[in-house]
Design an enzyme around this catalytic site. Structure first.
Site, mmCIF file in Angstrom:
data_model
loop_
_atom_site.group_PDB
_atom_site.id
_atom_site.type_symbol
_atom_site.label_atom_id
_atom_site.label_comp_id
_atom_site.label_asym_id
_atom_site.label_seq_id
_atom_site.Cartn_x
_atom_site.Cartn_y
_atom_site.Cartn_z
ATOM 1 N NE ARG A 146 -5.922 -16.296 5.434
ATOM 2 C CZ ARG A 146 -6.933 -16.540 6.274
ATOM 3 N NH1 ARG A 146 -7.992 -15.764 6.255
ATOM 4 N NH2 ARG A 146 -6.878 -17.538 7.134
ATOM 5 N NE ARG A 186 -11.887 -15.652 7.304
ATOM 6 C CZ ARG A 186 -11.158 -14.652 7.713
ATOM 7 N NH1 ARG A 186 -11.526 -13.408 7.466
ATOM 8 N NH2 ARG A 186 -10.041 -14.866 8.364
ATOM 9 C CB CYS A 242 -32.443 -15.955 15.796
ATOM 10 S SG CYS A 242 -33.773 -15.445 14.722
ATOM 11 C CD GLU A 243 -26.310 -18.271 17.010
ATOM 12 O OE1 GLU A 243 -25.436 -17.934 17.833
ATOM 13 O OE2 GLU A 243 -26.465 -19.424 16.596
ATOM 14 C CE1 TYR A 294 -9.632 -21.772 4.455
ATOM 15 C CE2 TYR A 294 -8.483 -19.676 4.256
ATOM 16 C CZ TYR A 294 -8.469 -21.060 4.247
ATOM 17 O OH TYR A 294 -7.290 -21.731 4.031
HETATM 18 N N1 LLP Z 1 -2.465 -26.395 3.979
HETATM 19 C C1 LLP Z 1 -3.002 -26.885 5.095
HETATM 20 C C2 LLP Z 1 -2.574 -28.199 5.573
HETATM 21 C C3 LLP Z 1 -3.967 -26.145 5.804
HETATM 22 O O1 LLP Z 1 -4.493 -26.623 6.917
HETATM 23 C C4 LLP Z 1 -4.364 -24.861 5.316
HETATM 24 C C5 LLP Z 1 -5.385 -24.079 6.008
HETATM 25 C C6 LLP Z 1 -3.775 -24.397 4.126
HETATM 26 C C7 LLP Z 1 -2.819 -25.191 3.498
HETATM 27 C C8 LLP Z 1 -4.135 -23.092 3.518
HETATM 28 O O2 LLP Z 1 -3.832 -22.041 4.343
HETATM 29 P P1 LLP Z 1 -3.904 -20.525 3.784
HETATM 30 O O3 LLP Z 1 -2.861 -20.367 2.740
HETATM 31 O O4 LLP Z 1 -5.272 -20.320 3.233
HETATM 32 O O5 LLP Z 1 -3.654 -19.693 4.975
HETATM 33 N N2 LLP Z 1 -11.185 -20.728 8.155
HETATM 34 C C9 LLP Z 1 -10.036 -19.949 8.572
HETATM 35 C C10 LLP Z 1 -8.746 -20.464 7.971
HETATM 36 C C11 LLP Z 1 -8.474 -21.906 8.288
HETATM 37 C C12 LLP Z 1 -7.223 -22.421 7.614
HETATM 38 C C13 LLP Z 1 -7.102 -23.891 7.731
HETATM 39 N N3 LLP Z 1 -5.979 -24.460 7.066
HETATM 40 C C14 LLP Z 1 -10.285 -18.498 8.241
HETATM 41 O O6 LLP Z 1 -11.344 -18.172 7.752
HETATM 42 O O7 LLP Z 1 -9.418 -17.660 8.490
#
Ligand code: LLP
Length: 444
Positions: free
Chosen positions: A273, A312, A350-351, A378
């Site tokens: 992110r 999201r 449609c939700e 994401y």
């Molecule tokens: N490493 C591992 C093992 C992870 O599971 C994740 C994210 C990351 C790194 C990266 O995390 P970040 O730096 O992006 O926070 N779909 C959700 C976020 C799910 C994150 C899953 N794991 C959303 O849209 O907020």
């Protein structure tokens, strides 16, 4: 509530012209922003020997991965598909970390043959399977055990991963047993220790707590004759979505340097992110306005992006800033046509859960172009074809230039795999039909 200021340009490119050229909905990513985030993080960690491994799950489009590969980044992957993307984008296999609780045999084989840098192992049976595959393929498997540090990341429960109740990692005691097994294995090579406590973490304390626990464990392992070369603290660095500050990256860098002081550990991290969220926006146009027809009804603006494009808001009640794009329509010609109101921005799916944003004070009319901000992480990766909607185009903008890095899906893309399968079925049916024996036949 005030009307958000309009946006005109993104990384030197006029957004209204971009929407005309590529159509909507479309994702737009700023290459300059991605680079700036990478450099900011890298310089915050300048005093620590480190590798930034971009978490591919946040944005896996080849054009984006290539950008990070060119910066020298490593990659954190969770599937064979992501590994294929990294390799295709020019990423270095030896800088790839393979995370995830469900690595399949074919994916382990692929990673072993590609020569990835490390398997982040999440369970005892996974360790056994990696060992067996490495022996069979005559390779050595570099491993790290993902420890669950039992730290509360104070984030949304769906994206919190470092608690006992989560499916990820193993407790420290079990990790020790796994390391002892790996130490004595002829095909496993212990290289690191890892954890990941969650996502969108904006405070320093959870990272510091996890770091302290990991360092303590590394010391214990050392006493048992297990040498850990790298510590991977995972991703999770939070960003600003709504005016609330994201993680202070300078402070993060300092805390890491302090926590590792006096040790020869190589530091790895897996941010997704942080590197891409605010590098992206989703352009969408208003299709229809449905102002409240009577007391108790809401004002709806139906836009052409939906939950299939950006899930999201529906999935995590995530808040994305939505701003008008300047000059998308010359409002001076028909000022009365733009209705300033509190709008619920909804998609065509449609939700009732299909929304981009609720209660947004905006002046809208049919055709108004909007930018949904902070959509680089994401967003597209979680897009689907729900309601048989074709997936959006993705455009990379870079200091005035713009290129499609993924063309909008066509109806052929949507129907192709089914047409091919059905054609085979029809052919098989036709060959069988005159004399075919029924599977569940008639009685006696
Ligand atoms: N490493 C591992 C093992 C992870 O599971 C994740 C994210 C990351 C790194 C990266 O995390 P970040 O730096 O992006 O926070 N779909 C959700 C976020 C799910 C994150 C899953 N794991 C959303 O849209 O907020």
């Amino acid at each position: 509530m005030s009307v958000p200021e309009a946006i005109r340009e993104f990384d030197g490119v006029d957004l209204a012209s971009l929407a005309d050229a590529y159509g909507t909905p479309c994702y737009v990513y700023s290459a300059s922003h991605c680079r700036a985030q990478y450099e900011a993080l890298s310089s915050a960690l300048a005093n620590t020997n480190h590798t930034i491994c971009f978490a591919v799950k946040a944005n896996s489009t080849l054009g984006v991965l290539r950008l990070f590969a060119e910066l020298g980044a490593g990659f954190d992957i969770v599937s064979g598909g992501e590994l294929a993307r990294v390799l295709e984008a020019g990423g270095t296999a030896s800088k790839v970390l393979f995370s995830g609780v469900g690595k399949r045999t074919d994916e382990i084989d692929f990673a072993l043959k590609a020569g990835i840098g490390c398997f982040n192992v999440e369970s005892v049976p996974e360790l056994m399977r990696i060992e067996a595959r490495a022996r069979l393929l005559n390779r050595t498997a570099p491993i790290s055990v993902r420890v669950n540090p039992e730290v509360d990341a104070e984030t949304h429960p769906y994206i919190s991963t470092g608690l006992k109740e989560n499916k990820f990692g193993v407790p420290a005691a079990q990790a020790k047993e796994m390391y002892l097994h790996a130490r004595d294995s002829d095909v496993l090579n212990v290289v690191g220790l890892d954890c990941h406590i969650g996502s969108q973490i904006t405070k320093l304390a959870p990272f510091q707590e996890a770091l302290a626990k990991m360092v303590e464990l590394i010391d214990e392992l050392q006493h048992a004759g297990i040498e850990i070369k790298h510590l991977d603290l995972g991703g999770g660095l939070g960003v600003d979505y709504d005016g609330t500050a994201g993680i202070n990256v300078q402070a993060y860098g300092k805390a890491i340097a302090q926590g590792l002081e006096g040790r020869k550990l190589h530091f790895m991290l897996e941010p997704g992110r942080f590197l891409v969220a605010n590098a992206g926006l989703l352009l969408t146009r208003v299709e229809y306005l449905k102002p409240s027809p009577a007391e108790g009804y809401k004002n709806f603006a139906v836009v052409d992006a939906a939950m299939n494009d950006l899930i999201r808001p529906a999935l995590y009640e995530a808040w994305h800033e939505v701003v008008p794009v300047a000059d998308s329509i010359d409002l001076s010609e028909a000022p009365e046509a733009a209705k300033l109101a509190n709008w619920n921005l909804v998609g065509p799916v449609c939700e009732s859960g299909d929304f981009i944003g609720h209660d947004r004070q905006l002046a809208l009319r049919e055709g108004t172009l909007l930018a949904v901000r902070s959509a680089g992480a994401y967003g597209m990766v979680q897009a689907s074809n729900y309601n048989s909607r074709t997936r959006a185009a993705e455009i990379l903008v870079d200091n005035g230039s713009h290129h499609s890095i993924r063309d909008r899906e066509t109806l052929n893309d949507l129907l192709g795999p089914e047409r091919a399968a059905l054609a085979r079925k029809d052919k098989a049916d036709a060959q069988q039909s005159p004399t075919a024996t029924p599977i569940s036949g008639s009685s006696n």
